[in-house]
Scaffold this active site. Structure first.
Site, PDB file in Angstrom:
ATOM      1  N   ALA A 126       0.861  -1.187   0.000  1.00 20.88           N
ATOM      2  CA  ALA A 126       0.000   0.000   0.000  1.00 20.88           C
ATOM      3  C   ALA A 126       0.893   1.232   0.000  1.00 20.88           C
ATOM      4  O   ALA A 126       1.905   1.276   0.695  1.00 20.88           O
ATOM      5  CB  ALA A 126      -0.906   0.002   1.228  1.00 20.88           C
ATOM      6  N   ALA A 127       0.523   2.224  -0.828  1.00 18.61           N
ATOM      7  CA  ALA A 127       1.253   3.492  -0.862  1.00 18.61           C
ATOM      8  C   ALA A 127       0.240   4.618  -0.782  1.00 18.61           C
ATOM      9  O   ALA A 127      -0.772   4.598  -1.473  1.00 18.61           O
ATOM     10  CB  ALA A 127       2.069   3.601  -2.148  1.00 18.61           C
ATOM     11  N   ALA A 128       0.491   5.589   0.081  1.00 13.93           N
ATOM     12  CA  ALA A 128      -0.447   6.699   0.261  1.00 13.93           C
ATOM     13  C   ALA A 128       0.305   8.020   0.182  1.00 13.93           C
ATOM     14  O   ALA A 128       1.421   8.076  -0.302  1.00 13.93           O
ATOM     15  CB  ALA A 128      -1.176   6.538   1.595  1.00 13.93           C
ATOM     16  N   SER A 129      -0.330   9.080   0.690  1.00  8.64           N
ATOM     17  CA  SER A 129       0.225  10.416   0.503  1.00  8.64           C
ATOM     18  C   SER A 129       1.441  10.697   1.374  1.00  8.64           C
ATOM     19  O   SER A 129       2.366  11.370   0.948  1.00  8.64           O
ATOM     20  CB  SER A 129      -0.855  11.455   0.790  1.00  8.64           C
ATOM     21  OG  SER A 129      -1.414  11.221   2.071  1.00  8.64           O
ATOM     22  N   GLN A 132       4.258   4.694   3.000  1.00 11.29           N
ATOM     23  CA  GLN A 132       3.824   3.440   2.385  1.00 11.29           C
ATOM     24  C   GLN A 132       4.067   2.285   3.343  1.00 11.29           C
ATOM     25  O   GLN A 132       4.806   2.408   4.321  1.00 11.29           O
ATOM     26  CB  GLN A 132       4.497   3.221   1.052  1.00 11.29           C
ATOM     27  CG  GLN A 132       6.002   3.167   1.049  1.00 11.29           C
ATOM     28  CD  GLN A 132       6.570   3.318  -0.360  1.00 11.29           C
ATOM     29  OE1 GLN A 132       6.191   4.217  -1.110  1.00 11.29           O
ATOM     30  NE2 GLN A 132       7.487   2.438  -0.732  1.00 11.29           N
ATOM     31  N   VAL A 133       3.424   1.148   3.058  1.00 15.55           N
ATOM     32  CA  VAL A 133       3.422   0.015   3.982  1.00 15.55           C
ATOM     33  C   VAL A 133       4.039  -1.206   3.308  1.00 15.55           C
ATOM     34  O   VAL A 133       3.663  -1.562   2.182  1.00 15.55           O
ATOM     35  CB  VAL A 133       1.984  -0.307   4.455  1.00 15.55           C
ATOM     36  CG1 VAL A 133       2.009  -1.367   5.543  1.00 15.55           C
ATOM     37  CG2 VAL A 133       1.286   0.947   4.959  1.00 15.55           C
ATOM     38  N   LYS A 147       5.057   0.532   8.441  1.00 15.96           N
ATOM     39  CA  LYS A 147       4.576   1.781   7.853  1.00 15.96           C
ATOM     40  C   LYS A 147       5.743   2.770   7.878  1.00 15.96           C
ATOM     41  O   LYS A 147       6.278   3.091   8.949  1.00 15.96           O
ATOM     42  CB  LYS A 147       3.400   2.280   8.703  1.00 15.96           C
ATOM     43  CG  LYS A 147       2.612   3.435   8.131  1.00 15.96           C
ATOM     44  CD  LYS A 147       1.372   3.645   9.019  1.00 15.96           C
ATOM     45  CE  LYS A 147       0.659   4.933   8.720  1.00 15.96           C
ATOM     46  NZ  LYS A 147      -0.512   5.126   9.597  1.00 15.96           N
ATOM     47  N   ASP A 278     -11.218   8.298  10.359  1.00 21.04           N
ATOM     48  CA  ASP A 278     -10.889   8.061   8.951  1.00 21.04           C
ATOM     49  C   ASP A 278     -11.476   6.713   8.522  1.00 21.04           C
ATOM     50  O   ASP A 278     -10.755   5.719   8.394  1.00 21.04           O
ATOM     51  CB  ASP A 278      -9.369   8.088   8.747  1.00 21.04           C
ATOM     52  CG  ASP A 278      -9.000   8.143   7.267  1.00 21.04           C
ATOM     53  OD1 ASP A 278      -9.919   8.133   6.425  1.00 21.04           O
ATOM     54  OD2 ASP A 278      -7.803   8.188   6.953  1.00 21.04           O
TER      55      ASP A 278
END
Length: 452
Positions: A126-129, A132-133, A147, A278
């Site tokens: 998973a990659a976010a703003s 990433q994990v 993370k 969230d």
């Protein structure tokens, strides 16, 4: 200013200047237009502005992209055209090269990555703003997820937020007082800083795990303290299926999931006075026995006893159809502006008829509600069009911004789960009222306060 910070500043300043030009041109072009044409022109401008902001922020990792993601969830703060354009920032961000991730892990944890982990997958799952994990294995054989926050994200946070705010203000997107802007952006800024502090998130994980300890079907990952820091968070690997898979399961299992999601949010608000804010579907995973795994405890909001009691009173007034009490609550929450303009009771009753339906509150809806075929969101949009003349008397509230985001997100989770369920007994449980009250008291037969 570093070279990378300078580039970010120039890119954001260029976006702001471009938006300012568009706003001025639009205003000048439609000086003599009638009201309908001006509204149409403004809607087109907002669409254009929203796309430009989304495109610019989407190219930039870090806090500025996170600002866009947060903004997209506050649909009552931003015009719908802007919120819709920003929604594309919710999608996964492109991953950062492994070499930078490895350097960040080693810098933060003070040892070579091969010593810290028996295995560390180079490709993130998973990659976010802001990070990433990666899946990994500890030297003792335990499976974990790591993370990793992107380097320097926290350094650009405040300047990024200022630039985005300036762009929104110049575009005329923030149609509210300077004081309210300050409150809302202070809330967003605090939310950003909280999400960037993994030590705080580790603390949140422990607090919420203890709070939900009695429900073995609600799983919260365990913090591996030896492999965590302010920018690295290592957790026990707790896997489950995504919402799209859970949606294919039997309704009996889906009811267990929906009940847990309800307890997850309502229990935290009314009993812990702290809430996971969230509810993005990617922050949950589901198991075929109805268990729910909850992730990402960076976005937590704490509430005072006075705030929680006010929320409870507001909910009771809504269920009873007491529009006078409801309006007073909205004034106290700073949602309803204090002015002399009268708003007819029918306005509030129309919104209650739509908003209370998913909770199976009679007379608006009786028995289990089919979230899979819910039209509530369409009814809200239709009602907004007929309610426009009253909208100037309302404004966003810093006190309810995160709460609105959470309730809306959980509604969509149940819609996408496709569950059919009667939530009224759960509502009654948290509001300390008889189930019969949540199943049929309207404005005409409102009980006295002493009976509640």
């Amino acid at each position: 200013m570093s070279n990378s910070s300078g580039k970010r500043f120039l890119k954001l300043a260029g976006m702001t200047a471009s938006i300012a030009g568009k706003a001025a041109k639009n205003s000048f072009k439609h000086l003599s237009s009638d009201e309908e044409k001006r509204l149409q022109a403004r809607s087109e401008l907002m669409q254009d502005v929203g796309l430009q902001i989304a495109d610019t922020l989407g190219e930039m990792k870090g806090a500025v992209m996170k600002v866009g993601q947060i903004a997209s969830q506050y649909k009552d703060v931003f015009p719908p055209e802007v919120a819709a354009a920003l929604e594309k920032l919710q999608k996964d961000a492109p991953a950062m090269p492994y070499s930078q991730i490895k350097a960040q892990v080693e810098r933060e944890l003070g040892a070579p990555i091969d010593t810290l982990f028996a295995r560390f997958e180079e490709q993130p799952f998973a990659a976010a703003s802001i990070g990433q994990v990666h899946k990994a294995t500890l030297p003792n054989g335990d499976s974990v997820v790591v993370k990793v926050q992107y380097p320097d994200v926290d350094k650009n946070c405040d300047s990024d937020l200022k630039q985005v705010r300036m762009a929104l203000r110049i575009a005329g997107v923030l149609n509210m007082s300077r004081e309210l802007q300050e409150q809302l952006f202070a809330e967003i800024r605090q939310s950003l800083h909280d999400e960037l502090d993994y030590i705080k998130e580790a603390h949140n994980l422990r607090v919420f795990a203890a709070f939900h300890a009695d429900d073995t079907g609600l799983i919260i990952p365990r913090v591996i303290s030896s492999h965590s820091s302010k920018r690295i968070l290592t957790l026990s690997e707790e896997m489950g299926q995504p919402l799209s898979v859970a949606a294919t399961w039997d309704n009996e299992i889906k009811q267990k999931i929906a009940t847990r999601l309800f307890h997850f949010t309502a229990g935290q608000l009314f009993e812990l006075y702290r809430m996971h804010c969230d509810p993005h579907p990617g922050n949950f995973a589901f198991r075929p026995d109805g268990s729910v795994v909850a992730y990402d405890f960076g976005g937590i909001r704490s509430y005072s006893d006075a705030e929680v009691q006010l929320f409870k009173r507001f909910a009771l007034h809504a269920i009873k159809g007491d529009v006078t009490g409801l309006e007073q609550d909205l004034v106290t929450l700073s949602i309803r502006r204090e002015d002399d303009k009268n708003i007819p009771g029918e306005f509030y009753e129309s919104w209650l008829a739509v908003g209370l339906k998913p909770l199976s509150i009679a007379p608006y809806h009786s028995g289990p509600f089919d979230f899979g075929s819910s039209q509530v969101h369409h009814e809200v949009m239709a009602l907004m069009k007929t309610s426009l003349k009253y909208f100037g008397q309302f404004q966003p509230s810093a006190a309810t911004m995160m709460l609105d985001r959470t309730i809306s997100g959980q509604y969509w989770n149940l819609v996408n789960l496709g569950v059919t369920i009667d939530l009224s007994p759960l509502v009654a449980e948290y509001l300390d009222i008889p189930t019969t009250l949540s199943n049929g008291v309207g404005a005409a037969d409102t009980p006295s306060e002493s009976t509640i």
